[in-house]
Design a protein around this motif. Structure first.
Motif, short mmCIF file in Angstrom:
data_model
loop_
_atom_site.label_atom_id
_atom_site.label_comp_id
_atom_site.label_asym_id
_atom_site.label_seq_id
_atom_site.Cartn_x
_atom_site.Cartn_y
_atom_site.Cartn_z
N CYS A 46 -0.18 -7.22 28.35
CA CYS A 46 0.07 -7.98 29.41
C CYS A 46 0.78 -7.77 30.10
CB CYS A 46 -0.26 -9.59 28.95
SG CYS A 46 -1.69 -9.96 27.99
N ILE A 47 2.42 -7.64 28.84
CA ILE A 47 3.35 -7.47 29.84
C ILE A 47 3.70 -6.27 30.89
CG2 ILE A 47 6.21 -6.59 29.61
CD1 ILE A 47 5.92 -8.14 27.06
N VAL A 48 3.22 -5.06 30.31
CA VAL A 48 3.22 -3.74 30.58
C VAL A 48 2.35 -3.60 32.13
CG1 VAL A 48 4.16 -2.64 29.36
CG2 VAL A 48 1.53 -2.17 29.29
N GLY A 49 1.01 -4.49 32.20
CA GLY A 49 0.20 -4.28 32.69
C GLY A 49 -1.46 -3.73 32.68
N LEU A 50 -1.21 -3.34 31.31
CA LEU A 50 -2.50 -2.80 31.11
C LEU A 50 -3.70 -4.05 31.01
CD1 LEU A 50 -1.85 -0.41 29.14
CD2 LEU A 50 -2.30 0.05 30.77
N LEU A 51 -3.68 -5.61 30.47
CA LEU A 51 -3.97 -6.04 30.52
C LEU A 51 -3.51 -7.28 31.42
CD1 LEU A 51 -4.22 -6.72 27.12
CD2 LEU A 51 -6.33 -6.05 28.31
#
Length: 238
Positions: A46-51
């Protein structure tokens, strides 16, 4: 450097990450521990934007975590290393350097290859690499852009003992340079010697977030208790 406020990730009616908040400062190494299914990888993705997060706010270096400015600041090393089948090891480094507009990258790439004993794999295609070799290439690629923040999801899985030792050395060097590191792992021993702080997750909630010594004082009373004792105490079933 990293601020996570009220992060929630839902799958159906279940909260895989359940309203968690924390911050990471520059030069800090933080270990993210938890049993299987605790929400460690989901939090990191979630932090890196994959979810896509269900709700909450995340900033990296005062930038929205999905912005181009934020993405320039961090590197992410996933639990399952991904490499391009038809690129050689050296071409992976070249690709990353060009993507991040890194000049004078060849010397750093050569040093990393020597450190991780990839010298003889320079011209080997990604499809022909073992999992351990893929993990080494993944770590090297993450370091070439010289990011301010690094997210490691189970970085030691698949590595041989020497590579694990070298990875710990890299963590210490990055910390000295003022980089911020979040390490998610099952291998408690691998993080105990390098982490300034530990966050322990269970069922998507943070049960402890402090230095190892402070958490031991708070949750484990026995003399000579280890981080493993602390982990088992906090994550035991009621």
């Amino acid at each position: 450097m990293l601020i996570v406020n009220n992060l929630v990730k839902k799958y159906g009616k279940q909260n895989a990450v359940d309203d968690i908040s924390f911050e990471l400062k520059g030069g800090e190494v933080v270990g993210l521990l938890g049993p299987n299914g605790a929400g460690k990888s989901t939090t990191m993705k979630c932090i890196v934007g994959l979810l896509r997060k269900s709700s909450g706010e995340i900033t990296i270096g005062d930038h929205h975590h999905l912005s181009l400015e934020a993405k320039k600041m961090f590197s992410y090393i996933p639990e399952t290393p991904y490499v391009y089948d038809m690129l050689t090891v050296w071409e992976h480094f070249q690709f990353v350097a060009q993507a991040y507009h890194v000049e004078d990258w060849k010397e750093k790439a050569t040093e990393l290859m020597e450190l991780f004993e990839l010298d003889d794999k320079k011209d080997k295609l990604g499809r022909d690499l073992s999992k351990g070799m893929r993990q080494k290439v993944s770590i090297c690629c993450a370091l070439i852009p010289d990011p301010q923040v690094l997210f490691f999801d189970e970085p030691m899985i698949g590595l041989d003992p020497k590579a694990i030792k070298n990875t710990r050395q890299i963590f210490r060097k990055l910390k000295e340079e003022g980089k911020t590191i979040l390490v998610s792992t099952h291998l408690i021993d691998s993080v105990e010697s390098i982490a300034d702080r530990i966050m322990i997750l269970k069922n998507g909630k943070i049960l402890g977030n402090d230095t190892i010594s402070n958490l031991k004082k708070q949750f484990v009373q026995e003399e000579g208790s280890t981080l493993e004792d602390l982990f088992l105490e906090l994550t035991k079933d009621e």
